[in-house]
Design a protein around this motif. Structure first.
Motif, short mmCIF file in Angstrom:
data_model
loop_
_atom_site.label_atom_id
_atom_site.label_comp_id
_atom_site.label_asym_id
_atom_site.label_seq_id
_atom_site.Cartn_x
_atom_site.Cartn_y
_atom_site.Cartn_z
N VAL A 148 -8.15 3.35 -2.28
CA VAL A 148 -8.92 2.81 -1.16
C VAL A 148 -9.06 3.89 -0.10
CG1 VAL A 148 -8.98 1.03 0.65
CG2 VAL A 148 -8.03 0.49 -1.61
N HIS A 149 -10.28 4.14 0.37
CA HIS A 149 -10.46 5.09 1.46
C HIS A 149 -9.96 4.48 2.76
CE1 HIS A 149 -12.48 7.69 4.43
NE2 HIS A 149 -12.41 8.61 3.48
N ARG A 150 -9.46 5.34 3.61
CA ARG A 150 -8.93 4.91 4.91
C ARG A 150 -9.90 4.01 5.66
NH1 ARG A 150 -10.08 6.59 9.83
NH2 ARG A 150 -11.37 8.28 9.03
N VAL B 284 -6.23 6.74 0.91
CA VAL B 284 -6.45 8.17 1.11
C VAL B 284 -7.47 8.39 2.22
CG1 VAL B 284 -5.96 8.72 -1.31
CG2 VAL B 284 -8.33 8.27 -0.59
N SER B 285 -7.45 9.59 2.77
CA SER B 285 -8.51 10.02 3.69
C SER B 285 -9.33 11.08 2.99
CB SER B 285 -7.89 10.59 4.97
OG SER B 285 -7.29 11.85 4.70
N SER B 286 -10.39 11.53 3.64
CA SER B 286 -11.25 12.56 3.05
C SER B 286 -10.54 13.90 2.94
CB SER B 286 -12.52 12.70 3.88
OG SER B 286 -13.26 11.49 3.88
N ALA B 287 -9.39 14.05 3.63
CA ALA B 287 -8.66 15.31 3.59
C ALA B 287 -7.81 15.46 2.34
CB ALA B 287 -7.76 15.42 4.83
N PRO C 94 0.82 -1.23 0.00
CA PRO C 94 0.00 0.00 0.00
C PRO C 94 0.85 1.27 0.00
CG PRO C 94 0.16 -0.85 2.22
CD PRO C 94 0.89 -1.84 1.34
N HIS C 95 0.30 2.30 -0.61
CA HIS C 95 0.91 3.63 -0.58
C HIS C 95 -0.10 4.58 0.07
CE1 HIS C 95 3.45 7.01 -2.02
NE2 HIS C 95 2.29 7.65 -2.08
N PHE C 96 0.31 5.26 1.14
CA PHE C 96 -0.57 6.16 1.89
C PHE C 96 -0.25 7.61 1.54
CE2 PHE C 96 -0.80 2.30 4.26
CZ PHE C 96 -1.99 2.31 4.96
N ILE C 97 -1.25 8.35 1.09
CA ILE C 97 -1.08 9.79 0.89
C ILE C 97 -1.52 10.48 2.18
CG2 ILE C 97 -1.69 11.78 -0.51
CD1 ILE C 97 -2.41 9.92 -2.78
N GLY C 98 -0.56 11.14 2.85
CA GLY C 98 -0.83 11.70 4.17
C GLY C 98 -0.60 10.67 5.25
N ILE C 99 0.49 9.92 5.12
CA ILE C 99 0.74 8.78 6.01
C ILE C 99 0.99 9.19 7.45
CG2 ILE C 99 3.26 8.71 5.64
CD1 ILE C 99 2.99 5.62 5.45
#
Length: 465
Positions: A97-99, A75-78, A12-17
């Motif tokens: 994929v949403h958080r 990603v998150s909603s932010a 997985p790659h998290f934007i805003g990890i």
């Protein structure tokens, strides 16, 4: 034994990890053996804690940070639609994929306990995580704040229980299917996503409807919004109420202040139990009783769980003592909604003795200030004096005419001594000029006001030392 990796989340790659919710999921996936990567706007102790688990953490957002072999992007909603890593994911055809979906996948095969409510989620989730671990149950957990060190907001445990903070702000808690759910309170907040209390109730009803067959909803009997939700659910789910109300199933008989802790006595299944809550105030005592009732709903003997709750000694930013200098204690509070502000200020009033309470308050979000600025100002009237900073925007753009002056004027109308201060750099000197031995200073808000605590302590030591 807890399950392994969810399908398609091995790289997985998290934007805003580095965010509270995102970093917790990333941590659990890394502990389960995933090849975790991600990016964040700035470096942090949380990012370093993730690197220690083997994660690759990039600073700044750029398309090249997304590896070609990433199995998904979380990603998150932010996260805004124009994020370059999100655009790169679309080019590569990498699933996004949403958080909340990622967290829901982590709970598969376990016994989830989801903690929801407008206020108190992080504290209650933390209380459960700590007390269940104290009993040797080794739960997995995902919390919206750190317990005692950077990166301690989540853990992959070997036990069968998964405790998760369930966020209503963007309706993401609709993704979970808990065995036991807690609803601490129901109030109007997150005004950019909810236009009315009816929308809030509908959202919480959906959450309650996701409880697994045979599961339990633990809900406050003291908060009117929670009572209204109970009425609306009308027996559609097994419900256990808790609180000081005479009709509560788990009734709080007394809460006695013991300095910065409380002694709580409850009546549960006809038996009185007395235990210690190692944080001050009725608000936190109520959170502990919610945790006790939820644990009992999972089949954990209350007589064992009650003393284990005393092992919880706090979570970062929830009335966290940052230190003492020149006889002045500096405490950090995450409170940013009027109800939370009132609860923390009342708890501090009980603990302060003859000392004064001085607050450095930073409003969070333009939309929240627009809707609740008057109530925030009224809450500050519980302090002896306050400094009010500019609005922390977080994910929002400014709203014309909405400034922290709305809070200042409301506070003054309520008789509060309040001073606006636009320059945060001036806060340490301003506090040092106000404070005297025996006072309590609260840095309050959900933004970067938390960074001011150590600077205030340094200035107090310099001036008064």
């Amino acid at each position: 034994m807890a399950p392994g990796l969810p399908t398609a989340m091995d790289r997985p790659h998290f934007i805003g990890i580095g965010g509270a919710g995102m970093s917790g999921i990333a941590k659990i996936l890394a502990q389960r053996g995933a090849k975790v990567a991600g990016s964040d706007a700035k470096d942090s102790a949380t990012a370093e804690a993730l690197r220690a688990l083997g994660a690759t953490v990039h600073i700044g957002h750029a398309a090249e940070h997304l590896a070609d072999d990433a199995s998904c992007v979380v990603v998150s909603s932010a996260i805004r639609a124009d994020n370059p890593e999100l655009a790169r994911a679309a080019e590569l055809g990498v699933p996004v994929v949403h958080r909340s979906d990622a967290l829901a996948a982590l709970m598969d095969g376990l016994r989830p306990l989801a903690v929801a409510g407008t206020h108190g989620k992080t504290t209650t989730t933390s209380m459960l995580a700590v007390s269940l671990a104290e009993l040797g149950l080794d739960p997995s957990y995902a919390i919206g704040g750190d317990l005692d060190a950077p990166g301690s907001n989540a853990l992959h445990g070997t036990g069968e229980i998964f405790v998760a903070e369930a966020d209503e702000s963007d309706r993401s808690f609709h993704k979970y299917a808990p065995e036991v759910a807690i609803v601490l309170n129901v109030e109007l907040d997150h005004h950019a996503n909810y236009a009315s209390m009816d929308e809030i109730y509908e959202s919480f009803e959906t959450f309650a409807g996701r409880i697994r067959p045979g599961g339990t909803l633990v809900i406050s009997a003291d908060h009117e919004g929670a009572r209204e939700l109970t009425r609306r659910l009308a027996g559609s789910v097994r419900t256990v109420t808790y609180g000081e109300a005479a009709d509560a199933d788990v009734r709080i008989l007394s809460v006695t202040a013991r300095g910065l802790s409380s002694e709580v006595t409850v009546l549960l299944d006809g038996t009185e139990l007395t235990f210690t809550v190692s944080v001050p105030g009725r608000h936190y005592a109520s959170n502990a009783v919610a945790a006790l009732a939820a644990g009992a709903a999972l089949g954990i003997p209350a007589a064992e769980l009650a003393p284990a709750l005393a092992a919880y000694t706090g979570v970062k930013r929830r009335l966290q003592l940052k230190g003492e200098a020149a006889g002045v204690q500096v405490i950090d509070s995450y409170a940013h909604h009027p109800t939370e502000m009132t609860a923390d200020l009342e708890a501090m009033r009980a603990a302060a003795g003859r000392g004064r309470i001085l607050v450095v308050f930073q409003p969070h979000l333009f939309s929240r200030t627009q809707e609740l600025g008057k109530e925030m100002g009224q809450a500050l009237a519980l302090a002896d004096a306050s400094l009010v900073l500019g609005i922390y925007p977080a994910r929002e753009d400014p709203i014309p005419g909405v400034t922290s002056d709305l809070i200042v004027q409301a506070a003054r109308a309520a008789g509060a001594e309040v001073t606006p201060l636009s320059d945060q750099a001036g806060v340490p000197a301003a506090v040092a000029g106000m404070a005297r031995p025996g006072d309590l200073v609260l840095t309050m808000g959900a933004g970067d006001v938390t960074d001011l605590g150590p600077l205030i302590l340094d200035r107090l030591a310099e001036v008064r030392g």
